[in-house]
Design an enzyme around this catalytic site. Structure first.
Site, PDB file in Angstrom:
ATOM      1  N   TYR A 143       0.857  -1.185   0.000  1.00 20.36           N
ATOM      2  CA  TYR A 143       0.000   0.000   0.000  1.00 20.36           C
ATOM      3  C   TYR A 143       0.888   1.226   0.000  1.00 20.36           C
ATOM      4  O   TYR A 143       1.871   1.293   0.743  1.00 20.36           O
ATOM      5  CB  TYR A 143      -0.893  -0.006   1.247  1.00 20.36           C
ATOM      6  N   ASP A 238       9.352   3.054  -1.278  1.00 16.47           N
ATOM      7  CA  ASP A 238       8.368   3.728  -0.422  1.00 16.47           C
ATOM      8  C   ASP A 238       8.707   3.396   1.031  1.00 16.47           C
ATOM      9  O   ASP A 238       8.330   2.343   1.543  1.00 16.47           O
ATOM     10  CB  ASP A 238       6.947   3.278  -0.778  1.00 16.47           C
ATOM     11  N   LYS A 266       5.420   9.542   8.311  1.00 19.33           N
ATOM     12  CA  LYS A 266       5.315   8.984   9.661  1.00 19.33           C
ATOM     13  C   LYS A 266       6.428   9.476  10.599  1.00 19.33           C
ATOM     14  O   LYS A 266       6.374  10.608  11.089  1.00 19.33           O
ATOM     15  CB  LYS A 266       5.259   7.448   9.575  1.00 19.33           C
TER      16      LYS A 266
END
Ligand code: KE4
Length: 432
Positions: A143, A238, A266
């Site tokens: 994802y 990613d 994050k």
């Protein structure tokens, strides 16, 4: 009697779809009412009813220092006192860009954005602009946020182009996205034989964390790096989740791979809305206003978010930070595995730095198909038993978990004691 969390959830559902601002928070896959969190402190969060939990979600990764770290809070308060947003360059964002480029050798230039979705969406557009190609390759189970070209599921055949995995995404958009199995060297080689000179980019979670935690096979990234280099495709790591989470040098440092572009989020925002994409200068110089690839954001490089990020990045560079974090996380996963084995529960677990995977499968899964065989009913019973005992794990069998530097060995032992009771109840077949 209706609890405070239930009343809040009922109210929330009147004006917010599903009562949440991000789907996974709704507890749909585990059932029950999500606790509404009132505050966090260190390794713990407290809900609207005053119940406190040891937190193993950490806002899905950002809270690597634990909640409300005094130095991060002070940095945010000081920045906020000088104004929240200017829409103009500030010195602190230059310092953050310099810090990221110093800490991540693959970053020669970086652009700050406000979410991981923005980072990956921008990196993909940049790779397409740089190469003049359209085709994007991603992997099943990975994802990368919710931009249209990434909301795609594998096509009917292994090498057919994707179909939308969300309504509202035109087939025309995802027809340029090829979805391959993660950890399948043959499928990867075949894809480049068939489409190599049309592939703009391959985007990959270097350690997958969105189909639970799945490690890459030994040669997966080396093969990926060689094939993208050979065919002039941009390799995008990613690292929104793995960045500064699995180690001081992120996943690319663990594997010794230099991607062309990387995305972060994050941890680098310390809990505030901040993410980034960056990489080779010759690619990044395509980004407006220098180049023809447009990308923008009102709150990009926001001074308050940047202050949280800089403070967090300073603190995680302290000597021994990752050694201790890795030991705590391994203490959790080793203890859970031993406890489950004692009770004869089909369970496995693994840790990579400060992130972990828990699997209700006898063996650690190595790919999407294997992880999908998890006993989700057993997971839900375990999840709710632990939640009731005050241990807050990700409300899905297909998410990774996170330990913070605020956790202690005693905290982990407390969680392991509760888990032992939960595994015993599972084995006794007690519903909870
Ligand atoms: P955001 O747009 O949610 O900031 O980042 C998207 C993203 C991109 N890349 C990776 C590797 C990610 O893990 C994420 C977001 N991760 C999820 C956790 N599974 C966020 C939690 C949520 O969606 O609420």
């Amino acid at each position: 009697m209706t609890t405070q969390n239930q009343m809040l959830f009922e109210r929330a559902q009147r004006h917010i779809p599903g009562g949440v601002n991000s789907p996974v928070r709704a507890f749909r896959s585990v059932g029950g009412t999500p606790p509404f969190i009132a505050r966090g402190q260190g390794a713990r969060i407290t809900d609207a009813e005053g119940k406190t939990y040891l937190d193993y979600v950490g806002s899905w990764g950002p809270m690597i220092l634990g909640h409300a770290h005094p130095e991060v809070i002070a940095a945010v308060q000081n920045a906020a006192a000088d104004g929240l947003s200017f829409g103009a360059p500030i010195a602190a964002e230059v310092e953050l860009a310099e810090t990221l480029c110093r800490l991540v050798p693959a970053l020669e230039m970086v652009r700050l954005v406000s979410s991981g979705t923005e980072a990956t969406m921008s990196a993909i557009r940049l790779a397409r602009g740089h190469t003049g190609r359209d085709l994007l390759v991603k992997f099943e189970g990975c994802y990368h946020g919710h931009s249209d070209s990434l909301l795609v599921k594998a096509g009917s055949g292994l090498l057919t182009f994707g179909n939308p995995s969300s309504s509202g995404v035109p087939a025309d958009v995802v027809k340029h996205t090829l979805v391959l199995p993660y950890n399948d060297p043959q499928a990867l080689a075949d894809a480049f034989v068939q489409h190599g000179d049309k592939i703009a980019a391959v985007i990959v979670e270097p350690i997958a964390g969105n189909m639970n935690l799945i490690r890459p096979q030994a040669e997966f990234h080396a093969q990926l790096r060689a094939l993208t280099h050979q065919h002039g495709a941009v390799l995008i790591f990613d690292e929104v989740m793995t960045g500064f989470r699995v180690g001081a040098r992120s996943a690319q440092g663990l594997f010794g791979i230099t991607p062309d572009l990387s995305t972060f989020g994050k941890v680098i925002g310390g809990g505030m809305p901040l993410a980034a994409f960056g990489g080779r200068r010759e690619i990044m110089e395509n980004i407006a206003p220098l180049g023809s690839v447009y990308q923008a954001g009102t709150l990009s490089g926001n001074p308050v978010a940047v202050a949280a990020g800089l403070s967090t990045l300073r603190l995680i560079q302290e000597p021994g930070f990752y050694e201790r974090l890795g030991k705590l996380t391994a203490q959790l996963t080793d203890g859970l595995s031993q406890s489950a084995a004692r009770h004869g529960v089909a369970f496995s677990a693994q840790a990579v730095g400060g992130m972990f995977g828990l699997y209700f499968t006898p063996e650690i899964p190595g790919n999407f198909a294997e992880v999908m065989r998890a006993d989700t009913a057993a997971f839900s019973r375990f999840f709710h038993a632990m939640l009731a005992a005050g241990h807050y794990f990700a409300p899905s069998a297909f998410e990774a978990g996170f330990v913070s530097a605020a956790h202690t060995e005693a905290d982990i032992d407390t969680t392991l004691a509760a888990a032992d009771t939960a595994f015993a109840a599972l084995q006794a077949g007690e519903a909870n």
